[in-house]
Design an enzyme around this catalytic site. Sequence first.
Site, PDB file in Angstrom:
ATOM      1  N   HIS A 262       0.731  -1.071  -0.015  1.00 24.04           N
ATOM      2  CA  HIS A 262       0.405  -0.353   0.306  1.00 24.04           C
ATOM      3  C   HIS A 262       0.637   0.978  -0.316  1.00 24.04           C
ATOM      4  O   HIS A 262       0.677   2.571  -0.897  1.00 24.04           O
ATOM      5  CB  HIS A 262      -1.146  -0.083   1.111  1.00 24.04           C
ATOM      6  CG  HIS A 262      -2.001   0.962   1.561  1.00 24.04           C
ATOM      7  ND1 HIS A 262      -2.867   0.923   1.197  1.00 24.04           N
ATOM      8  CD2 HIS A 262      -2.003   2.679   1.770  1.00 24.04           C
ATOM      9  CE1 HIS A 262      -3.541   2.387   1.092  1.00 24.04           C
ATOM     10  NE2 HIS A 262      -3.046   3.261   2.311  1.00 24.04           N
ATOM     11  N   GLU A 263       1.876   1.752   1.022  1.00 25.33           N
ATOM     12  CA  GLU A 263       3.290   2.701   0.995  1.00 25.33           C
ATOM     13  C   GLU A 263       3.623   2.206  -0.082  1.00 25.33           C
ATOM     14  O   GLU A 263       4.038   3.550  -0.287  1.00 25.33           O
ATOM     15  CB  GLU A 263       3.752   2.113   2.015  1.00 25.33           C
ATOM     16  CG  GLU A 263       2.934   2.602   3.774  1.00 25.33           C
ATOM     17  CD  GLU A 263       1.611   3.427   3.685  1.00 25.33           C
ATOM     18  OE1 GLU A 263       1.107   4.654   3.431  1.00 25.33           O
ATOM     19  OE2 GLU A 263       0.654   3.024   4.419  1.00 25.33           O
ATOM     20  N   HIS A 266       1.741   4.695  -3.340  1.00 28.07           N
ATOM     21  CA  HIS A 266       1.832   5.648  -2.207  1.00 28.07           C
ATOM     22  C   HIS A 266       3.518   6.382  -2.941  1.00 28.07           C
ATOM     23  O   HIS A 266       3.311   7.258  -3.326  1.00 28.07           O
ATOM     24  CB  HIS A 266       1.492   5.845  -1.189  1.00 28.07           C
ATOM     25  CG  HIS A 266       0.338   5.997  -0.920  1.00 28.07           C
ATOM     26  ND1 HIS A 266      -1.367   6.697  -1.199  1.00 28.07           N
ATOM     27  CD2 HIS A 266      -0.753   5.296   0.436  1.00 28.07           C
ATOM     28  CE1 HIS A 266      -2.039   6.484  -0.754  1.00 28.07           C
ATOM     29  NE2 HIS A 266      -2.282   6.283   0.628  1.00 28.07           N
ATOM     30  N   GLU A 292      -5.168   7.937  -2.935  1.00 31.37           N
ATOM     31  CA  GLU A 292      -5.382   6.122  -2.173  1.00 31.37           C
ATOM     32  C   GLU A 292      -5.491   5.564  -3.867  1.00 31.37           C
ATOM     33  O   GLU A 292      -5.633   4.373  -3.452  1.00 31.37           O
ATOM     34  CB  GLU A 292      -6.582   6.135  -1.539  1.00 31.37           C
ATOM     35  CG  GLU A 292      -7.418   5.468  -1.043  1.00 31.37           C
ATOM     36  CD  GLU A 292      -6.728   5.664   0.758  1.00 31.37           C
ATOM     37  OE1 GLU A 292      -5.101   6.049   0.625  1.00 31.37           O
ATOM     38  OE2 GLU A 292      -6.245   4.207   1.448  1.00 31.37           O
TER      39      GLU A 292
END
Lengths: 508, 508
Positions: A262-263, A266, A292
């Site tokens: 997820h990060e 980003h 997101e």
Amino acid sequence: MTAASEEKLFALWRELSDISSASAVLEWDQETYMPSKGQEGRGRSLSTLAGIRHRLLTSPDLVDALSACEGIAEPDSELGAQCREARRSVDRASRVPEKLAKALAEATSQGLACWQKARAESDFSLFEESLSRIIELRREQAEAIDSNRSAYDVLMDEFEPGATEAALAPVFENLCEQLSPLILEASESRPVDESPAMGDFPVAEQKAFGLFVAEKMGFDLEAGRLDATTHPFCSGFHPNDVRITWRHMDQDFRSALYGIMHEAGHGLYEQGLPAKWHGTPIGGAVSLGIHESQSRLWENLVGRSHAFWKWALPHFTKYFPAKDGLTVDQLWPALHTARPSLIRVEADEATYNLHIAIRFDIERRLFAGDIAVADLPEAWDSAYEKFLGIRAETAAEGVLQDIHWSMGAFGYFPTYSLGNLIACQLFDAAENEMDDLESMIAAGEFAPLRAWLGEKVHSHGARWSASELVQKATGQPLTAGPFLAYIRNITSQAYGLENPSSSSGSRR
Amino acid sequence: MTAASEEKLFALWRELSDISSASAVLEWDQETYMPSKGQEGRGRSLSTLAGIRHRLLTSPDLVDALSACEGIAEPDSELGAQCREARRSVDRASRVPEKLAKALAEATSQGLACWQKARAESDFSLFEESLSRIIELRREQAEAIDSNRSAYDVLMDEFEPGATEAALAPVFENLCEQLSPLILEASESRPVDESPAMGDFPVAEQKAFGLFVAEKMGFDLEAGRLDATTHPFCSGFHPNDVRITWRHMDQDFRSALYGIMHEAGHGLYEQGLPAKWHGTPIGGAVSLGIHESQSRLWENLVGRSHAFWKWALPHFTKYFPAKDGLTVDQLWPALHTARPSLIRVEADEATYNLHIAIRFDIERRLFAGDIAVADLPEAWDSAYEKFLGIRAETAAEGVLQDIHWSMGAFGYFPTYSLGNLIACQLFDAAENEMDDLESMIAAGEFAPLRAWLGEKVHSHGARWSASELVQKATGQPLTAGPFLAYIRNITSQAYGLENPSSSSGSRR
């Protein structure tokens, strides 16, 4: 004259950007390495930097240079986009009287303390007065920024420029209508076997495997790092210095792996921002929803797919030999639960957006004056019962669970759902445009997907609005269709539902 | 009116302090965790913060408030000290024309690159032109700051307020006269057995043992941290947030342990600075010499003593069981070599100050115009031959070894020696005032010594000048006597010299 105004605007904006970047380093350090007693000094430094930033942002020099540029910028030109983004920031800063800004800072600082106490004691009444004050001040602030729009639209604009209640309300309504019955159906069928995702996962191996995957995704560790923290986040100080963070559970690898993916999603966005525009008004990410979408795409659409695990499983079992012999088919359902739960941050893909829909609905009604602060706990619990079929037994598990309101962040939650929808829409477009994306993922070839996202999303900074970007990248306006089709598909597979509630066909 | 001026001065200084603190966090991160590609963006942020700091420091608001305070401050009062320190910073900033400041920044940035290349190729001529330019600009800067004092005095003032050539020259002359023969005598006797300090020392255990000692010294890990870096340093962002750094050698524990004790000595000073003055002109350390005295005192006078090892050895062997059976008497000589060497940063206690004396002498002659830049290599090598009996075979091992000149840091080196002298003078005073300091150290009781240093040094910030502080703490002006006696004593013991060259008695 013209060139001089542009030069002046960019020189002053460069300083703003450098100060924001410095603040971001201080905040990153605060969440990763700062010793516990450092809080007071850090708070002061951050507050001084914020004050200086505000002074520069509202200085006559900057405002004059901006006005001059606005006078000469062609509509739809690059300079026009620079002016649009600069104007948004300048107006938000200059229209709020200093007295109100200070009152808000005080109220939210106090709000955080009240919320912490209220949550610890699971007693909403301890937070009620403070929350009322925050809402009152945020309403006042929205009025000062733009009295012609609804307060909630003005607040959302801080996180998701251009988002409106009018556009989002039917989207969330549709999400609830479609998702609720599906989830209830799944929860009544046999539970998914999650044991393949559980076991002993030593922290060093979890970190090493996570980094291996992040690098494969294309996250550049010479232009970024991974560090441990309590509440993971990604912070980009510059396209060449992007920090991602993680946490882990000893007995369940999903928390760490999907947190890191997820990060890193980003992080790819931050590393992919155009260097030529760094330090200019359009040099950053366009919105939180688009941000997101990048994290959710890698976390869910790539990281939980059959194709990904076809490639990843042999590597995974090298790091975790106890899982030798595990098959993708055994593991896959454990990555696709659809289990109604009370706590948003622990929710799965299927139920997550219902949590957001509940907050969106409550926030709107609060700011429209249709619901009183004192009635929040009951409104909360009824909504959970209606959409997820469960009720919190304590306020800490219910209305007090999120930190956002205590910080005054109203209008922030919807960006999480927008991210989920846009992720699916982008992934569908990528599948349509690229030759056999699934096979590439199954071969561990992530570079083409990253390049596609770079070309369609990362490289544009804030040149286009979020909705223009979605339209350009996918050929369609924002739609929940791909997301709903995806959830319906994976949930029915994971739970063996024969006729999943469906209102539209799905390619997957 | 009076109170208003004071309030204004302190409010503005608070901002300066917060910005300096933010810059320090950015610099710490740069040396510890920043990814390699982050350099460009970081350079920009730091330069913008420096620009803003300069603007605030020379702003009419601040200058007016300072002048008003100066008009009412009683001599020797606390406000007087605040004004003295503020005035020094304001004058240094405002008297240097912006054009000169920029030229200096450019010249040193270029100087660093030239020095790196010259050092890599061991060719002084590649650095000569750039160094000449830096010296010319630094001379110009000193003239702008105070044309009534020698350029070198003005430059030293940046690091060691109040230090003068006139006062330091005889001190260094005396050091050379006393130390040279002693070191030559030692180097002609049997070499010290260093094997007790060598062996396999796993990095994790070295860190754990170093932290154990640092905590015993009183370094508060809730108000500070220890991290790895290439060139260790200590940075205090606030008395409650002090970062120390370390590096290690796999086969020699001395590098890590004494590095950590050194930085923890600095760290105790930073943590001991008075919170009530934090963010005011006198809230920081008084000088680099005093700062270095704190690190050297713990590193050498405590950490290399018989008493310390009487306590430490049983702990040491718990971390490093292969050293089981080692005695203090076996280890002690390996901590007290007196070996002439070419590289300053690797020099031992006995020879270190000769390196500094050489640089002090060369720097003074450079700025007095008595030595040309082109003649530096020869001047350097002759001095090493004269005082240490050895000559560098390459410029990289000689005149090009230190980074300082390429950064324009002339007048910095003397503070290292001052630190060594003051450390011994303070330790002597502590021994005289405290009941049996040696026994306390041998029992691992460091709190009384730390408290004594806190009371005599740390808690005064920059309230007194460095020389006043030394006088108040020790009852005497700065003197090299205790240092010379100490070196004579340990060197004669370690090398078994029967009649060490001596011109004064020594208690130890």
